[in-house]
Design a protein around this motif. Structure first.
Motif, PDB file in Angstrom:
ATOM      1  N   LEU C 317       1.984  54.398  -2.096  1.00 37.50           N
ATOM      2  CA  LEU C 317       2.221  54.937  -3.431  1.00 37.50           C
ATOM      3  C   LEU C 317       2.805  56.339  -3.405  1.00 37.50           C
ATOM      4  O   LEU C 317       3.451  56.757  -4.350  1.00 37.50           O
ATOM      5  N   THR C 318       2.540  57.071  -2.330  1.00 35.14           N
ATOM      6  CA  THR C 318       3.043  58.435  -2.299  1.00 35.14           C
ATOM      7  C   THR C 318       4.463  58.494  -1.745  1.00 35.14           C
ATOM      8  O   THR C 318       5.293  59.263  -2.224  1.00 35.14           O
ATOM      9  N   PHE C 319       4.741  57.704  -0.706  1.00 39.21           N
ATOM     10  CA  PHE C 319       6.041  57.849  -0.044  1.00 39.21           C
ATOM     11  C   PHE C 319       6.872  56.579  -0.037  1.00 39.21           C
ATOM     12  O   PHE C 319       8.076  56.626  -0.136  1.00 39.21           O
ATOM     13  N   HIS C 320       6.231  55.449   0.136  1.00 41.27           N
ATOM     14  CA  HIS C 320       7.006  54.256   0.460  1.00 41.27           C
ATOM     15  C   HIS C 320       6.967  53.247  -0.670  1.00 41.27           C
ATOM     16  O   HIS C 320       6.467  52.148  -0.500  1.00 41.27           O
ATOM     17  N   TYR C 321       7.481  53.639  -1.831  1.00 38.30           N
ATOM     18  CA  TYR C 321       7.457  52.680  -2.936  1.00 38.30           C
ATOM     19  C   TYR C 321       8.325  51.472  -2.641  1.00 38.30           C
ATOM     20  O   TYR C 321       8.181  50.436  -3.266  1.00 38.30           O
ATOM     21  N   GLU C 322       9.228  51.587  -1.648  1.00 35.56           N
ATOM     22  CA  GLU C 322      10.114  50.460  -1.346  1.00 35.56           C
ATOM     23  C   GLU C 322       9.348  49.242  -0.844  1.00 35.56           C
ATOM     24  O   GLU C 322       9.785  48.119  -1.032  1.00 35.56           O
ATOM     25  N   VAL C 323       8.210  49.481  -0.163  1.00 32.62           N
ATOM     26  CA  VAL C 323       7.552  48.348   0.470  1.00 32.62           C
ATOM     27  C   VAL C 323       6.727  47.517  -0.510  1.00 32.62           C
ATOM     28  O   VAL C 323       6.258  46.456  -0.152  1.00 32.62           O
ATOM     29  N   ILE C 324       6.572  48.010  -1.733  1.00 36.68           N
ATOM     30  CA  ILE C 324       5.745  47.257  -2.673  1.00 36.68           C
ATOM     31  C   ILE C 324       6.560  46.094  -3.221  1.00 36.68           C
ATOM     32  O   ILE C 324       7.645  46.294  -3.744  1.00 36.68           O
ATOM     33  N   GLY C 432       2.589  59.707   5.002  1.00 38.92           N
ATOM     34  CA  GLY C 432       2.768  58.278   4.793  1.00 38.92           C
ATOM     35  C   GLY C 432       2.399  57.445   6.004  1.00 38.92           C
ATOM     36  O   GLY C 432       1.446  57.744   6.717  1.00 38.92           O
ATOM     37  N   PHE C 433       3.169  56.399   6.203  1.00 38.42           N
ATOM     38  CA  PHE C 433       2.886  55.492   7.312  1.00 38.42           C
ATOM     39  C   PHE C 433       2.950  56.211   8.652  1.00 38.42           C
ATOM     40  O   PHE C 433       2.241  55.852   9.588  1.00 38.42           O
TER      41      PHE C 433
END
Lengths: 372, 369, 509
Positions: C317-324, C432-433
């Motif tokens: 939710l903080t960095f990787h909105y692409e993976v949702i 993030g990840f």
């Protein structure tokens, strides 16, 4: 003990001195779910973005913004200035091109998209009849999120094999390949609805022609082995035993169970190909008077369907040869099977135009439902 | 043979672990984008180049182990000192230490580049470098056992990526591979040559060999490891060949990562972001092993504490990260490294073998007299 | 402080010890003896002095001795023998443990454990009759390590009871019991137990040495001892097992581990213990193997869920909105819409609430504790979501993480798993990840660096002992398992057990 202390101090100092990465918190960014490009005057493009934003009051809101600038990034900066939240393209799902732009060439737009690491290669591309701006900005009655709507529309039709598959990856693959071209589905606004209205043929990044949605089935059949998709056929009434069935035309619908397509290079010198389509299908709909338990009749019907498909396929093939767009993979097959062919782009264009294809369709009706 | 190593039994590692060590040492940052250079040279026969390169690696490994087996317990550095004497041998040792340092540097620089391009465009390079180096220091000070453990875990936890790798086959056009051997042999060999940057790493046995418990079994496990990495490289290149068109590969910088962008799992999309971050655990063994190999060499010059060495080494690498910034510079560096690696890893072992066997024949003759 | 790492404290203590001469002769005169005795033990209120006759005096500490034996055995005997020597008294007493002591301090020590001192006028020897009785609670079911199937008895605080429990499980002459006394102020007795021939000699030696090297003032619980003698006291991972189950303890002894039982503590120590074994329960042996395997795998995935699930939420939710994925996107962002904090703050606040609830529940009496759990869980959770402080999806995730962390069969390890989450969340909130992977690598290396009594902590995973994998993540049918032998058990006995399995099978045929 000392070492660990040093480690901790170093880690903490890294943490605070170098700071953290750029945050992109989900609800504080505007998600661009769809972008449409149109041609504008003086070498400029108009980009129309569908932006999904989450507002505390409105729960979620979809905004359509459009701007004109000479580069697509430039338009994004301009749109950014009009929205309350930072825009992010990571959730983009569809890229649309206005018909005029498609005719002018979409290579540059594709290249820009590929360069951007934010954008997945699984997004869908499509051409819009007319301008994408007018398609997107129209307030549809039943559609709340036009971006998601178009994505779902294209997605399920591609998955059900009702239209050509047009992921960014496939388009790029075929665009940079010397021996293949790509095709995109055409979207069209019809009253209150958006529908898929045919296939646009591209050659070297430019749209060179189109066929209506009715031909999708045959195009897909020639492109690849396929599993599902329904075909409605109008057969000549005479092709069936006239004693039992007198009408002039017989309408049937078949559903593909398993289709195998193969292209064979018969003679590279003579530029001759074989296109074999082995079509196993199941009968979905037929006039109730026709006795489908009669093996002879079925055989006759199969033949008629055969003929019909062969005709259609050769018509479509002729059309694509005429516009010189090889979306079926004849070139790939030629290169794969002819050694030392050194097929260049130019060479294949000439060859494709003149090639001769023997179409063999073998239809087999293997099932006909639960009621005769 | 005064340079022989004294290694106590509890410092030694089981021979079967060589499989994990060599696999982990080979797979690093090269696999992200090796398709591009290989396909540029060998076209759709790139997969033959991969097999050729791996075959050549097998031969080299065979020669390396033959050389090491001439000595009861010694590593490359000791062999150098024994054959070439203190000064020339010392120079050779220094070169090899430099090579290991360069390899370490190249891995860390390329990984940072990937992270900056794909995941965090604005994240400071020094932060990523510092974070990675701290991990390396922490592992390194644990001793060889921990380093090998890192290799083992990196292998075990990385296996799931193999499953993901085959998912893009949904878009495969299998006739891209045909015609087999459509390119001439010269370009295929050139393609094999361009695999150097990706395939090196197995030279770690040069320094690790004396630490094996049962030296006779090492060879088997190293060859097995090479076969396994061949399987991985071959799968990657074959999947890439059928998935991309040739011209597309040549334009794609990190084809393996681009391959992953198309995958959509029901609970997660854009797997490549996760894989890139996960790759940290894949490159960690690379870093650990190269720094360890460098340490073994430095120890020959000056007896130095492990902890002191790794701190100095890390600080050096940390500051070395600053000058090289642009994509072109990194590309040039990679090419340069590949060239050096080719001579050191693929050519030099043959020379060394000849020298070492000559020396041992001479010694036998001497002792008879 | 009380463990005495400060040098000056230990020094003065040593000096005191040296000043106090080891041997104080026993004054032959009665009055002198009594005054000396009272002086040494500061004439406590529970000191009982009884004059049997003119010459014979007995002293003991009230409540420490068995009054019945005193009245029925000692007193009548002493009545009969008048004007005699300690030797005669010792012989005429019909008690199992009677001794003669010529030294006062030793006699006093015995009295402090629960002996009756018999002084005879004119003799510089004491008769000590050990008739100590413990006021200990009865055996009860183990509370922290309960299990559905299996024995329902737990250790209590009495070392004698505990050792008798162990002896009832293992009737074997090779079961060795070595006694140690630790702590200058408390003189806590503890027993090192192992089975000779099964336990590795080097492990026993290490334990012996570490215990005798201890220089501490007091020892009140085995948990303290385990932290004092394990390999890396700085690490947050426990390296020795603390168990209150005699069956688990005996299981450990039989697989070649060394056990320590401490007086006054209901937890016994088993060492060396490996990381994997902390996630195994005795009950796994009692269930059928497919079920046991499933439960074990469930537990191992629970560790991963517990440590990494919240951080993944924060990172995504903080960095990787692409993976949702698209179907999740709208519900996720809508649930977050009115939350004013960034995800990391939101997650940390909720995690803290859960920890507070747990801690409050643990400190309160059982019945009130449950109420707190329900009140806190439901009321706080719902209120937090309605007030817009947290998103409801995060509540689910946090609850899942908390739930997963309680599946760990060992309480100490469960704590580690729960606390480990916090640094990972913070790293995920910053990078993030990448931060999650940093944490993952760090934990991995840390675990690889640990050892337990010098044996690798991550065994049998690393170094890989493939044969032991049959009883690690999974539990295969019993005939396929070597007797649980991670890090222990000498090789020759392994062959023996394998033979015994073979024999059994032949008999069945």
């Amino acid at each position: 003990m000392k070492k660990i202390k040093v480690l901790i101090v170093l880690l903490l100092s890294c943490l605070f001195i170098i700071g953290c990465a750029n945050q992109r918190i989900l609800e504080r960014i505007g998600l661009v779910t769809l972008v449409g490009y149109d041609v504008a005057e003086e070498n400029k493009v108009t980009a129309t973005s569908v932006i999904r934003q989450i507002n505390p009051e409105l729960q979620s809101k979809v905004e359509v913004q459009s701007e004109t600038e000479s580069t697509s990034k430039g338009t994004r900066v301009k749109v950014d200035m009009k929205t309350s939240k930072k825009l992010a393209a990571g959730q983009m799902r569809v890229l649309l091109f206005g018909e005029d732009l498609a005719k002018k060439g979409i290579e540059e737009a594709i290249h820009t998209t590929m360069m951007n690491n934010e954008i997945s290669t699984s997004i869908y591309l499509a051409v819009v009849k007319g301008s994408s701006k007018s398609l997107l900005e129209y307030p549809y009655k039943d559609v709340t999120d036009v971006g998601q709507h178009i994505y779902n529309l294209i997605d399920h039709n591609i998955k059900q094999q009702h239209t050509v598959s047009s992921t960014l990856h496939e388009v790029v693959r075929d665009n940079y390949s010397e021996v293949r071209n790509f095709a995109l589905p055409i979207l069209h606004k019809k009253g209150e609805f958006i529908e898929i209205d045919g296939v646009a043929f591209f050659s070297h990044g430019k749209m060179v022609g189109s066929l209506p949605a009715g031909d999708n089935f045959y195009i897909l059949m020639m492109q690849d082995n396929f599993k599902e998709s329904t075909l409605e056929l109008v057969l000549d009434g005479e092709s069936i035993d006239a004693s039992k069935f007198q009408e002039k035309q017989l309408q049937i619908a078949v559903d593909s169970v398993k289709t195998k397509r193969s292209i064979k290079v018969v003679d590279p010198e003579l530029n001759e190909f074989d296109l074999n389509i082995d079509f196993k299908c199941r009968l979905l709909e037929i006039n109730s008077l026709v006795p489908i338990n009669d093996p002879k009749l079925v055989e006759k019907m199969e033949k008629a369907v055969n003929q019909k498909i062969e005709n259609e396929v050769s018509r479509i093939l002729e059309y694509s040869q005429e516009i010189n767009s090889d979306i079926y993979g004849f070139g790939e097959q030629y290169r794969a099977h002819v050694r030392g062919g050194k097929l260049t782009d130019q060479k294949w264009r000439e060859k494709f135009r003149e090639m001769k294809v023997n179409i063999n369709v073998d239809v087999e009706i293997i099932r006909n439902g639960v009621f005769e | 043979m005064k340079s022989a190593l004294q290694i106590s039994n509890d410092q030694k590692i089981s021979s079967s672990l060589f499989f994990f060590v060599v696999t982990a040492a080979q797979i690093g940052v090269g696999i992200h984008g090796f398709q591009r250079v290989v396909v540029k040279n060998a076209g759709n026969d790139a997969w033959i180049s991969v097999i050729l390169a791996s075959l050549f690696a097998h031969i080299v490994v065979f020669i390396m182990i033959r050389t090491l087996a001439l000595y009861p317990s010694n590593d490359l550095y000791g062999i150098h000192l024994d054959i070439f004497g203190k000064y020339f041998g010392g120079i050779l040792n220094f070169t090899y230490v430099l090579y290991c340092t360069f390899a370490f540097y190249s891995v860390i620089r390329n990984y940072i580049e990937v992270i900056n391009t794909w995941v965090f465009p604005n994240l400071s390079q020094s932060f990523i470098a510092a974070a990675l180096l701290i991990l390396v220091i922490y592992a390194f000070t644990g001793g060889l056992r921990v380093l090998v453990g890192v290799c083992f875990f990196s292998f075990m936890t990385g296996l799931w990526i193999l499953i993901i790798l085959f998912m893009p086959l949904e878009y495969a056009h299998y006739n891209h591979i045909l015609p087999i051997l459509g390119n001439d042999l010269k370009s295929i060999f050139k393609g094999a040559y361009s695999m150097t940057f990706t395939i090196v790493g197995f030279e770690i046995i040069n320094t690790l060999y004396p630490f094996a418990k049962e030296k006779k079994k090492v060879q088997k496990y190293v060859h097995l490891a090479l076969l396994f990495t061949l399987f991985i490289y071959l799968s990657v290149i074959l999947v890439s060949l059928v998935y991309f068109s040739e011209a597309q590969i040549e334009r794609t910088l990190w084809a393996t990562l681009t391959l992953f962008t198309v995958i959509k799992l029901p609970f997660i999309e854009r797997v490549e972001i996760i894989i890139i971050c996960f790759w940290m655990i894949i490159i960690l063994p690379n870093l650990c092993l190269f720094s360890w190999a460098a340490y073994r060499g430095v120890k020959r010059f000056k007896s130095i504490n492990e902890t002191t060495f790794i701190w100095i080494f890390s600080i050096f690498i940390f500051f070395a990260n600053i000058p090289i910034q642009t994509r072109t510079e990194i590309d040039q560096m990679n090419n340069f490294f590949a060239k050096i690696a080719f001579y050191i890893v693929f050519i030099y072992p043959f020379l060394l073998y000849i020298m070492a066997s000559l020396k041992s024949v001479l010694r036998k003759g001497g002792s008879k007299e | 402080m009380f463990r005495g790492p400060k040098k000056n404290v230990t020094n003065t203590n040593e000096q005191q010890n040296k000043k106090e001469p080891d041997k104080v002769p026993i004054p032959p005169s009665q009055t002198e003896f009594l005054s000396k005795l009272k002086e040494t033990i500061h004439s406590p209120a529970d000191l009982v002095v009884k004059y049997i006759s003119e010459t014979v005096t007995i002293t003991f500490l009230d409540f420490l001795i068995d009054g019945k034996t005193l009245n029925e055995q000692i007193l009548p005997t002493l009545e009969k023998v008048i004007n005699t020597s300690p030797k005669v008294i010792k012989e005429s007493l019909l008690i199992a443990e009677v001794d003669l002591v010529a030294e006062l301090n030793q006699g006093i020590l015995e009295m402090l454990i629960g002996a009756v001192l018999i002084h005879v006028e004119g003799h510089s020897e004491l008769v000590i009759a050990k008739i100590s009785s413990y006021q200990s609670r009865g055996l009860s079911a183990p509370e922290n390590e309960s299990q559905v199937i299996g024995s329902q008895v737990g250790f209590n605080e009495n070392i004698a009871t505990n050792i008798s429990l162990i002896r009832r499980y293992i009737t074997n002459p090779n079961l060795c019991n070595e006694k140690f006394t630790v702590g200058k102020d408390t003189r806590t007795s503890l027993s090192v137990l192992y089975i000779d021939g099964i336990a590795a000699e080097e492990h026993v030696n290490t334990v012996r040495q570490r215990i005798s090297d201890l220089d501490i003032l007091d020892l009140l619980d085995s948990a303290v001892l385990s932290e004092l003698i394990d390999d890396n006291s700085i690490s947050m991972f426990p390296q020795f097992l603390l168990t209150e189950r005699p069956d688990r303890f005996c299981d450990g002894l039989l697989s070649g581990k060394v056990g320590i039982v401490v007086n006054g503590s209901s937890m016994a120590i088993l060492c060396p213990y490996s990381f994997i074994e902390f996630f195994q329960s005795r009950e796994d042996q009692n269930l059928r193997w497919p079920i046991a395997t499933f439960i074990r795998l469930l537990r191992f995935s629970a560790i991963l869920i517990s440590i990494f699930f919240t951080p993944i939420y924060v990172a995504a939710l903080t960095f990787h909105y692409e993976v949702i994925p698209q179907p999740l996107l709208v519900p996720l962002s809508e649930s977050r819409a009115i939350v004013p904090f960034p995800p990391i703050v939101e997650a940390l606040v909720l995690e803290l609430i859960i920890e507070l609830l747990r801690e409050a529940g643990a400190r309160l009496p059982t019945k009130v504790g449950q109420t707190i759990g329900i009140v806190g869980g439901i009321v706080l959770g719902t209120a937090a979501v309605q007030a817009g402080i947290t998103s409801n999806i995060l509540i689910i995730i946090i609850a899942l993480c908390a739930l997963s962390s309680f599946t760990t069969p060992n309480y100490l390890m469960g704590n580690v798993i729960r606390i480990l989450r916090f640094p990972v969340i913070i790293l995920a909130g910053f990078w993030g990840f990448l931060g999650i992977m940093l944490a993952f690598c760090f934990i991995m290396i840390h675990l690889l660096r640990q050892s337990s009594l010098g044996a690798p902590y991550m065994a049998p995973i690393y170094p890989p002992r493939w044969k032991d994998w049959s009883d690690s993540f999974v539990r295969l049918p019993l005939p396929l398992i070597r007797r649980q032998s991670v890090n222990s058990r000498e090789t020759h006995t392994i062959q023996n057990t394998n033979d015994s399995f073979a024999k059994e099978e032949k008999v069945i045929e």
